[in-house]
Design a protein around this motif. Structure first.
Motif, PDB file in Angstrom:
ATOM      1  N   GLY A   1      -1.866  -1.787  -5.216  1.00  0.00           N
ATOM      2  CA  GLY A   1      -0.475  -1.975  -4.795  1.00  0.00           C
ATOM      3  C   GLY A   1      -0.143  -3.447  -4.622  1.00  0.00           C
TER       4      GLY A   1
ATOM      5  N   GLY B   1       2.713  -4.661  -3.605  1.00  0.00           N
ATOM      6  CA  GLY B   1       3.964  -4.691  -2.849  1.00  0.00           C
ATOM      7  C   GLY B   1       3.845  -5.718  -1.738  1.00  0.00           C
ATOM      8  N   VAL B   2       4.594  -5.493  -0.671  1.00  0.00           N
ATOM      9  CA  VAL B   2       4.642  -6.482   0.414  1.00  0.00           C
ATOM     10  C   VAL B   2       3.271  -6.676   1.063  1.00  0.00           C
ATOM     11  CG1 VAL B   2       5.989  -7.206   2.394  1.00  0.00           C
ATOM     12  CG2 VAL B   2       6.899  -5.494   0.876  1.00  0.00           C
ATOM     13  N   ILE B   3       2.615  -5.558   1.421  1.00  0.00           N
ATOM     14  CA  ILE B   3       1.327  -5.674   2.109  1.00  0.00           C
ATOM     15  C   ILE B   3       0.283  -6.267   1.166  1.00  0.00           C
ATOM     16  CG2 ILE B   3      -0.584  -4.339   3.115  1.00  0.00           C
ATOM     17  CD1 ILE B   3       1.472  -2.531   4.418  1.00  0.00           C
TER      18      ILE B   3
ATOM     19  N   GLU C   1       0.942 -10.031   0.910  1.00  0.00           N
ATOM     20  CA  GLU C   1       0.678 -10.806   2.133  1.00  0.00           C
ATOM     21  C   GLU C   1      -0.827 -10.830   2.449  1.00  0.00           C
ATOM     22  OE1 GLU C   1       3.173  -9.584   5.403  1.00  0.00           O
ATOM     23  OE2 GLU C   1       5.015 -10.181   4.363  1.00  0.00           O
TER      24      GLU C   1
ATOM     25  N   GLU D   1      -1.442  -2.919  -9.782  1.00  0.00           N
ATOM     26  CA  GLU D   1      -0.098  -2.397  -9.517  1.00  0.00           C
ATOM     27  C   GLU D   1       0.273  -1.382 -10.593  1.00  0.00           C
ATOM     28  OE1 GLU D   1       2.540  -2.588  -7.214  1.00  0.00           O
ATOM     29  OE2 GLU D   1       3.396  -1.198  -8.677  1.00  0.00           O
ATOM     30  N   ALA D   2       0.679  -0.191 -10.149  1.00  0.00           N
ATOM     31  CA  ALA D   2       0.974   0.883 -11.102  1.00  0.00           C
ATOM     32  C   ALA D   2       2.217   0.587 -11.955  1.00  0.00           C
ATOM     33  CB  ALA D   2       1.162   2.199 -10.356  1.00  0.00           C
ATOM     34  N   GLN D   3       3.209  -0.057 -11.350  1.00  0.00           N
ATOM     35  CA  GLN D   3       4.452  -0.271 -12.098  1.00  0.00           C
ATOM     36  C   GLN D   3       4.285  -1.420 -13.100  1.00  0.00           C
ATOM     37  OE1 GLN D   3       8.219   0.430  -9.978  1.00  0.00           O
ATOM     38  NE2 GLN D   3       7.042  -0.111  -8.161  1.00  0.00           N
TER      39      GLN D   3
ATOM     40  N   GLY E   1       2.208   1.875  -0.012  1.00  0.00           N
ATOM     41  CA  GLY E   1       3.405   2.322   0.690  1.00  0.00           C
ATOM     42  C   GLY E   1       3.064   3.071   1.968  1.00  0.00           C
TER      43      GLY E   1
ATOM     44  N   MET F   1      11.599   0.273   5.619  1.00  0.00           N
ATOM     45  CA  MET F   1      10.665   0.338   6.758  1.00  0.00           C
ATOM     46  C   MET F   1      10.444  -1.069   7.280  1.00  0.00           C
ATOM     47  SD  MET F   1       7.932   3.181   5.606  1.00  0.00           S
ATOM     48  CE  MET F   1       8.255   4.915   5.807  1.00  0.00           C
ATOM     49  N   LEU F   2      11.384  -1.535   8.073  1.00  0.00           N
ATOM     50  CA  LEU F   2      11.317  -2.897   8.599  1.00  0.00           C
ATOM     51  C   LEU F   2      11.575  -2.864  10.096  1.00  0.00           C
ATOM     52  CD1 LEU F   2      13.377  -4.698   5.809  1.00  0.00           C
ATOM     53  CD2 LEU F   2      10.885  -4.738   6.135  1.00  0.00           C
TER      54      LEU F   2
ATOM     55  N   VAL G   1      11.898  -9.835   3.744  1.00  0.00           N
ATOM     56  CA  VAL G   1      11.106 -11.071   3.640  1.00  0.00           C
ATOM     57  C   VAL G   1       9.679 -10.726   3.223  1.00  0.00           C
ATOM     58  CG1 VAL G   1      10.214 -13.085   4.873  1.00  0.00           C
ATOM     59  CG2 VAL G   1      12.440 -12.152   5.519  1.00  0.00           C
TER      60      VAL G   1
HETATM   61  P1  NAD Z   1       5.396  -1.326  -0.866  1.00  0.00           P
HETATM   62  O1  NAD Z   1       6.279  -0.189  -1.173  1.00  0.00           O
HETATM   63  O2  NAD Z   1       5.974  -2.649  -0.554  1.00  0.00           O
HETATM   64  O3  NAD Z   1       4.363  -1.568  -2.048  1.00  0.00           O
HETATM   65  C1  NAD Z   1       3.535  -0.577  -2.532  1.00  0.00           C
HETATM   66  C2  NAD Z   1       3.201  -0.897  -3.989  1.00  0.00           C
HETATM   67  O4  NAD Z   1       2.190  -0.032  -4.398  1.00  0.00           O
HETATM   68  C3  NAD Z   1       4.399  -0.707  -4.918  1.00  0.00           C
HETATM   69  O5  NAD Z   1       4.557  -1.857  -5.712  1.00  0.00           O
HETATM   70  C4  NAD Z   1       4.012   0.508  -5.739  1.00  0.00           C
HETATM   71  O6  NAD Z   1       4.508   0.461  -7.053  1.00  0.00           O
HETATM   72  C5  NAD Z   1       2.500   0.400  -5.719  1.00  0.00           C
HETATM   73  N1  NAD Z   1       1.819   1.672  -5.935  1.00  0.00           N
HETATM   74  C6  NAD Z   1       2.156   2.897  -5.480  1.00  0.00           C
HETATM   75  N2  NAD Z   1       1.244   3.807  -5.874  1.00  0.00           N
HETATM   76  C7  NAD Z   1       0.318   3.133  -6.594  1.00  0.00           C
HETATM   77  C8  NAD Z   1      -0.874   3.514  -7.259  1.00  0.00           C
HETATM   78  N3  NAD Z   1      -1.297   4.788  -7.256  1.00  0.00           N
HETATM   79  N4  NAD Z   1      -1.589   2.565  -7.891  1.00  0.00           N
HETATM   80  C9  NAD Z   1      -1.176   1.271  -7.895  1.00  0.00           C
HETATM   81  N5  NAD Z   1      -0.049   0.860  -7.292  1.00  0.00           N
HETATM   82  C10 NAD Z   1       0.677   1.783  -6.634  1.00  0.00           C
HETATM   83  O7  NAD Z   1       4.467  -0.785   0.336  1.00  0.00           O
HETATM   84  P2  NAD Z   1       3.385  -1.550   1.207  1.00  0.00           P
HETATM   85  O8  NAD Z   1       3.092  -2.887   0.647  1.00  0.00           O
HETATM   86  O9  NAD Z   1       2.280  -0.576   1.408  1.00  0.00           O
HETATM   87  O10 NAD Z   1       4.157  -1.722   2.563  1.00  0.00           O
HETATM   88  C11 NAD Z   1       4.571  -0.557   3.297  1.00  0.00           C
HETATM   89  C12 NAD Z   1       5.824  -0.814   4.076  1.00  0.00           C
HETATM   90  O11 NAD Z   1       5.583  -1.744   5.121  1.00  0.00           O
HETATM   91  C13 NAD Z   1       6.934  -1.352   3.210  1.00  0.00           C
HETATM   92  O12 NAD Z   1       7.985  -0.431   3.215  1.00  0.00           O
HETATM   93  C14 NAD Z   1       7.381  -2.620   3.849  1.00  0.00           C
HETATM   94  O13 NAD Z   1       8.752  -2.615   4.071  1.00  0.00           O
HETATM   95  C15 NAD Z   1       6.647  -2.684   5.183  1.00  0.00           C
HETATM   96  N6  NAD Z   1       6.107  -4.042   5.309  1.00  0.00           N
HETATM   97  C16 NAD Z   1       6.993  -5.057   5.457  1.00  0.00           C
HETATM   98  C17 NAD Z   1       6.525  -6.357   5.505  1.00  0.00           C
HETATM   99  C18 NAD Z   1       7.516  -7.466   5.637  1.00  0.00           C
HETATM  100  O14 NAD Z   1       8.659  -7.193   5.980  1.00  0.00           O
HETATM  101  N7  NAD Z   1       7.136  -8.708   5.381  1.00  0.00           N
HETATM  102  C19 NAD Z   1       5.166  -6.630   5.405  1.00  0.00           C
HETATM  103  C20 NAD Z   1       4.302  -5.560   5.240  1.00  0.00           C
HETATM  104  C21 NAD Z   1       4.784  -4.263   5.197  1.00  0.00           C
END
Ligand code: NAD
Ligand code: FAD
Length: 484
Positions: A190, A192-194, A197, A213-215, A280, A327-328, A359
């Protein structure tokens, strides 16, 4: 006799504890039930955000960024450091101290506001009746009397069958915040945000980081121009982001995880020391209500609410990660305030979801509010775009941080700001000006005519606003551009 309150809040994360404080400020007799227990076995209010989310991640991001500065950039300033090393135990202790100060702070606020902090689990049993089961006395169940209930039970990480969490080598975000050694090779599922960071934290401290990343698209929710710039920058930082990578299975040995993934028709293997699953989060509703209560969930498992955060049960509201929307922490807190004020005054106000800032705390940071260029184009909204790069900012040059840009999108007819997108150091702070601008329905001209102190990074925002009208000062003016 049953204890009686005006409001019982279930969950003391940023949605629940803020709701409880606002209720108490408004004179309501308030209880807040929370089941969180920290590493030391002590109850700790603050939920995911304070204990294993926003705060500890930012503490480690700060520490690791200082290390990079010392390793790679101090010498540019004529500062020589010998024998630089990382004491991870100390770094983790500092992180825990920051967390403890803040969770203790919430406990003090509860006390000062005369909020009954009930440590244990709360369950809606029927109507607004809440059953409380204390940590200290799990065999006893107490039914609390209340007219109003606010559900704020938060979320939990989504699990992946192909990579089950074992808490040792395959971990979720909480595990990745608590490593006791710097992984030599770290895999993250993944991007994404986590993923970004925590990937940044460990990459800065020395890990070789691969994100699967799957997408096919990187950060699809961000403005494409910013996402493109971010991908380039993170790749230069040696974050190895592999798009279109679908994890099929994992195998664990004592000290290694093998990840099998597919990219198109090809099968690949990645061997890492630790694997983080960050795909996620999903709403957390275990033990939150009994089936007899007939509380409605939506098709994705969120507590079903209307725009005012009312559930289908009279007097029962829900806020934060457990309901629809991003989810913020700040989104949950605002919902908590809105519900508290409604309960106290009967006055309904809707949280403006158009102006919730997002952010990502990488370096540089990414921040945005409102619509992206691609969203406007899809909706057929004609807009002008003004962009300005950090390379032309005196402050950014003095800081040695010239990677990035600010982009402002304004309605082609009215000039009203429709969206703003930043990749820059302190983008998290810079975005606040644009959130306020959008809340006040400002035009890009309003921003262009607002005096910004010199030399500051906020001048880049000013220049981007000028650029909407094709008249930036510190860059050769180009004709207006933007979605037509
Ligand atoms: P995310 O939705 O930001 O990212 C998850 C990523 O994993 C996506 O890009 C998705 O396409 C990918 N993914 C999903 N299934 C997959 C798979 N099987 N194989 C590979 N990739 C896959 O979720 P997150 O990073 O887990 O964060 C969770 C939540 O926590 C978010 O909604 C975010 O808003 C919140 N968060 C916010 C902050 C911030 O505000 N700075 C920081 C950390 C977390
Ligand atoms: P939570 O914070 O999850 O709190 C819910 C609380 O309710 C918990 O204490 C839980 O134990 C308790 N609870 C649940 N059920 C019951 C029950 N039945 N009885 C009693 N108690 C119960 N967001 C940002 O805005 N900025 C960031 O920088 C950021 N960084 C993050 C980093 C990471 C690693 C993670 C995982 C998340 C991050 N988030 C960030 C997201 C943020 O943490 C959440 O959006 C926020 O915590 C949600 O708040 P909440 O109050 O809805 O739920």
């Amino acid at each position: 006799m049953a204890r009686s309150f005006d409001v019982v809040v279930i969950g003391a994360g940023p949605a629940g504890y803020v709701a409880a404080i606002r209720c108490a400020q408004l004179g309501l007799r308030t209880a807040c039930i929370d089941r969180w227990v920290n590493e030391a076995g002590e109850p700790a209010p603050g939920g995911t955000c304070l204990n294993v989310g926003c705060i500890p991640s930012k503490a480690l991001l700060q520490s690791s960024e200082l290390y990079v500065q010392a390793c790679e950039h101090f010498s540019e300033h004529g500062i020589t450091v010998n024998g630089l090393s990382v004491d991870l135990e100390r770094m983790q202790t500092r992180k825990q101290q920051v967390v403890k100060q803040l969770t203790d702070g919430v406990a003090s606020l509860f006390k000062a506001n005369h909020i009954a902090w009930l440590q244990g689990t709360g369950t809606v049993v029927s109507g607004t009746a809440v059953e409380f089961c204390a940590h200290a006395n799990p065999d006893r169940r107490e039914t609390l009397k209340t007219n109003n209930v606010i559900l704020a039970s938060g979320s939990q990480p989504i699990a992946l069958d192909a990579a089950p969490i074992d808490g040792e080598r395959i971990v979720d975000s909480s595990g990745a915040l608590a490593f006791t050694e710097v992984p030599k090779r770290l895999g993250i599922i993944g991007a994404g945000v986590i993923g970004l960071e925590l990937g940044s934290v460990w990459q800065r401290l020395g890990s070789e980081v691969v994100l699967l990343e799957a997408q096919d698209e990187f950060l699809p929710a961000a403005d494409h121009q910013i996402a493109h710039e971010a991908f380039k920058t993170f790749s230069q930082q040696k974050l190895d982001i592999r798009l279109g990578a679908r994890v099929v299975s994992t195998q664990r040995s004592k000290k290694q995880v093998t990840v099998n993934y597919q990219h198109g028709d090809e099968e690949h293997q990645l061997k890492v020391d630790y694997l983080v699953v960050a795909v996620g989060r999903r709403p957390y509703t275990e033990n939150l209500f009994s089936p007899a209560s007939e509380l409605l969930l939506d098709e994705r498992g969120f507590v079903d609410v209307d725009e005012y955060c009312s559930t289908n049960l009279p007097g029962v509201y829900a806020v934060g990660d457990v309901v629809r929307g991003p989810m913020l922490a700040h989104k949950g807190s605002e919902e908590g305030v809105a519900v508290a004020e409604y309960i106290a005054s009967g006055h309904k106000h809707v949280v403006n979801r158009e102006t919730i800032p997002s952010v990502i705390y990488t370096h540089p940071e990414i921040a945005w509010v409102g619509a992206t260029e691609q969203e406007l184009r899809a909706k057929g909204v004609a807009a002008h775009a003004g962009t300005f790069p950090l390379t032309a900012s005196g402050r950014a040059k003095a800081m040695g941080a010239t990677t990035g840009m600010v982009k402002i999108l304004a309605d082609a007819g009215t000039d009203r700001v429709l969206g703003a997108h930043i990749i820059a150091p302190m983008a998290s702070e810079l975005i606040a000006e644009l959130v306020v601008a959008m809340e006040f329905s400002a035009s890009s001209e309003d921003l262009a005519r607002t005096i910004h102190a010199h030399p500051t990074l906020s001048e880049v925002v000013h220049e981007a606003a000028l650029a909407v009208d094709g008249r930036p000062i510190h860059m050769v003016a180009r004709k207006r551009s933007g979605p037509k």
